[in-house]
Write a protein that holds these residues in place. Structure first.
Motif: not given
Ligand code: AKB
Length: 316
Positions: A181-204
């Protein structure tokens, strides 16, 4: 006895919805179905293989399982719908038609069909978007969901089928990742933070979208399912959401817990979709007709997401 068929039961909402329905009504009251096979069949709930574009099989599943009610969760979401519009049309439009038609023939009591903020478009007022407003989406997902909303009204008015639904915003959850979906970033961002990975967001960074946490989404749907029919003045035209935020705002909240977390922004085609969707929703139809009241504000959502993802990803 109530016996509920959940279509799309292996998806982000379907998985948790099926578990919640079985907790509330009992395991034998829920039959889960999906076009995919589950990785492991845990034996807890009955699984049937079901492609919603196959109306003959829908009819068979309804009869063989003595289904009384349907939660029709199967859908191709906005981003995958833009990659494969023909598939989105078949699954979302033909599939919804098949479900309604077979439900009518089988005398099903209630058909629940979630709609989405994807029904809105660039001509819709973006702030505090009303429940009844301009529906001229520019994605195939949105077009098929407007079609579903109109079909639902048609089946309700023409055949007296009890069809109910609501318009979901982006749903934040930790158990089953959302599917394109288009709103998936709002879930992905948490997975990255908790795994201590940087996150590249596809929305502005400054793109606001309405959102809610999964427990509130499930409550909204089940409360609507349980509402007295005479209290429902509308069919699927119920906006629901708990809050709105931009990527930069949610990043700020997560950084309060993970100060070293880094984000970069590289907008892709999903930015164009997000820009046609509301920044915030007016949810007063849902409040008035079935007392929709979300329990999770943004802080409670962030705390609960991080706690659960740490448990699942780090401590298991
Ligand atoms: C999507 O982004 O496509 C979905 C939705 C808002 O319907 N999450």
């Amino acid at each position: 006895m109530t016996r509920i068929l959940v279509t799309g039961a292996l998806g982000q909402i379907g998985t948790e919805l099926a578990a919640e329905l079985s907790a509330r009504y009992g395991k034998s009251s829920v039959v889960i179905s999906d076009v995919r096979k589950p990785d492991e069949v845990d034996g807890k709930l009955k699984f049937v293989s079901l492609d919603v574009t196959d109306s003959e099989n829908i009819a068979k599943v309804l009869v063989e399982n003595e289904i009384t009610d349907i939660f029709h969760m199967a859908a191709i979401l906005s981003a995958s719908g833009e990659k494969n519009p023909a598939l989105a049309y078949r699954v979302n439009s033909d599939g919804t038609f098949n479900i309604l038609e077979e439900a009518r023939k089988a005398g099903i009591n209630r058909v629940m069909i979630p709609s989405t903020i994807g029904v809105f478009g660039p001509e819709t007022p973006r702030i505090n978007t009303p429940d009844i407003t301009v529906l001229r989406p520019t994605t195939m997902y949105g077009i098929t969901k407007v079609n579903a909303e109109l079909l639902a009204l048609y089946y309700r008015d023409k055949f007296d089928l009890d069809v109910r639904g609501l318009r979901f915003p982006g749903i934040i959850s930790y158990l089953t990742p959302p599917s394109a979906g288009t709103t998936d970033y709002a879930v992905d961002i948490f997975y990255h933070a908790v795994q201590e990975k940087d996150y590249k967001c596809y929305l502005k960074k400054d793109t606001p979208l309405p959102m809610m946490y999964m427990p509130d989404a499930l409550n909204a749907l089940i409360q609507l399912f349980e509402a007295k029919r005479e209290n429902l003045r509308h069919c699927l035209e119920y906006n629901v959401s708990a809050y709105s935020f931009t990527p930069e705002e949610i990043y700020g909240k997560i950084r309060e817990v993970y100060p070293d977390f880094r984000i970069t922004y590289e907008p892709d085609f999903r930015q164009n979709i997000a820009e046609t969707w509301p920044a915030s929703l007016d949810t007063h139809f849902a409040k008035e007709d079935w007392n929709f009241t979300p329990q999770y504000d943004l802080k409670r959502t962030v705390d609960d997401m991080i706690m659960n993802l740490k448990r699942i990803l780090i401590h298991q």
